[in-house]
Enzyme design. Structure first.
Site, short mmCIF file in Angstrom:
data_model
loop_
_atom_site.label_atom_id
_atom_site.label_comp_id
_atom_site.label_asym_id
_atom_site.label_seq_id
_atom_site.Cartn_x
_atom_site.Cartn_y
_atom_site.Cartn_z
CB THR A 42 -0.85 -0.02 1.29
OG1 THR A 42 -1.80 -1.06 1.17
CG2 THR A 42 -1.57 1.29 1.54
NE ARG A 75 -9.62 -6.44 3.98
CZ ARG A 75 -8.53 -5.71 3.93
NH1 ARG A 75 -8.14 -5.17 2.78
NH2 ARG A 75 -7.83 -5.49 4.99
CB SER A 113 -8.71 -1.54 2.23
OG SER A 113 -7.60 -0.81 2.65
CG ASP A 114 -6.12 0.23 6.49
OD1 ASP A 114 -5.91 -0.78 5.81
OD2 ASP A 114 -5.28 1.14 6.64
CB THR A 128 1.03 0.45 4.98
OG1 THR A 128 1.04 -0.79 4.26
CG2 THR A 128 2.35 0.60 5.68
N GLY A 129 -0.45 -1.92 6.37
CA GLY A 129 -0.44 -3.12 7.21
C GLY A 129 -1.76 -3.86 7.06
N GLY A 184 -5.38 -4.25 7.34
CA GLY A 184 -6.46 -3.28 7.50
C GLY A 184 -7.34 -3.54 8.70
N1 ASP Z 1 -3.80 -1.79 4.60
C1 ASP Z 1 -4.06 -2.52 3.38
C2 ASP Z 1 -5.33 -3.31 3.53
O1 ASP Z 1 -5.51 -3.97 4.54
C3 ASP Z 1 -2.97 -3.46 2.96
C4 ASP Z 1 -1.54 -2.95 3.11
O2 ASP Z 1 -1.30 -1.90 3.67
O3 ASP Z 1 -0.61 -3.67 2.63
O4 ASP Z 1 -6.12 -3.29 2.64
#
Ligand code: ASP
Length: 293
Positions: A167, A195, A197-198, A216-217, A219
């Site tokens: 992301t 789904r 995402s955050d 990022t990470g 969500g």
């Molecule tokens: N945050 C993003 C999600 O969960 C994925 C990512 O940051 O790699 O959609």
């Protein structure tokens, strides 16, 4: 008197920090690491040049569009594929000064979701999902564009969840001391269609006059922790940006949350933190770069 007042306005120094998701030592090569370091440095520099003549708000959209255009990252071109074989992308932008946020959720077949998100800032209805987002994009001159690349199809076929983590996000402070943030993602990879995402929520992308943060990470962890909104609120209530990040990441530990975040406060202090190694980021203030190692 008027002149004295005018002279006392502080000319803040411009800064930018960007992220490109996470780098995994176990599944990604040193070559990819080097490519990401170079690309982030280059994009941070280009975005800083752009910031000289543009607002923080315009700059974060520009920076994220460059990241979306780079196949190395899981946003725009190079986005991950969901469990049904379709790419759905999400992006949001927030202007710290006006506190307006706009975004798209699960949009298909546009080159730069961040520009569709930015276009929506002028509307009363500012976050659009799925087909509605796509129709809005088409009506506003965004052409059909497939963001799929062969590498992601290969990862999908090998059922590699999170094959292309990455992301992207950008936070900037302009010469008037205004803050803005933008974030864009292809999602987690292999998710159930529908789904959310955050990245296009206030948990993953939030700004006001005091602070701006992009995450990022995973969500689900970021939403449970309300990471970006919490950090910004804590800075607003008087914590230093460092303490606001620390306290929020302490709380993330309670759920073993997987996240990274970048931020800038209204004094121009830059901060970043991650709960697992290694968030990929670069910052630039016109003189010095800081790049992940
Ligand atoms: N945050 C993003 C999600 O969960 C994925 C990512 O940051 O790699 O959609």
């Amino acid at each position: 008197m008027w002149f004295i007042f005018n002279y006392s306005i502080k000319n803040k120094s411009m800064k930018i920090i960007i992220h490109g998701g996470f780098f995994s030592e176990s599944s990604q090569s040193n070559e990819v690491k080097l490519a990401k370091q170079n690309s982030l440095k280059d994009i941070a520099k280009k975005s800083y040049e752009f910031l000289k003549d543009n607002s923080a708000f315009d700059t974060v959209a520009y920076a994220v569009s460059l990241l979306e255009d780079d196949e190395l990252y899981n946003a725009g071109i190079g986005s991950q594929i969901q469990s049904d074989g379709v790419i759905r992308m999400s992006a949001a932008i927030m202007n710290g000064e006006t506190q307006k946020m706009s975004g798209v959720i699960n949009i298909q077949d546009v080159k730069n979701p961040i520009f569709v998100a930015k276009e929506l800032i002028k509307e009363d209805d500012r976050v659009l999902g799925g087909n509605g987002a796509k129709i809005y994009a088409a009506e506003n001159g965004f052409e059909d564009f497939s963001t799929e690349i062969p590498q992601r199809r290969k990862e999908y076929e090998e059922k590699l969840k999170n094959g292309g983590k990455g992301t992207v996000g950008a936070v900037a402070i302009d010469k008037h001391g205004k803050l803005a943030v933008a974030t864009s993602t292809g999602g987690k990879g292999f998710e159930i269609p529908g789904r959310i995402s955050d990245s296009a929520t206030v948990a993953g992308n939030y700004a006001n006059q005091f602070c701006a943060v992009s995450c990022t990470g995973v969500g689900e962890d970021i939403v449970s922790n309300a990471t970006a909104a919490k950090i910004v609120t804590r800075v607003t209530d008087g914590l230093t940006i460092e303490n606001a990040f620390d306290r929020t990441f302490e709380e993330l530990k309670e759920i073993d949350g997987f996240a990274g975040a970048i931020g800038i406060d209204s004094e121009g202090n830059i901060f970043h933190q991650d709960s697992y190694p290694t968030m990929v980021f670069a910052s630039f203030d016109g003189i010095d770069f800081e790049v992940f190692e």
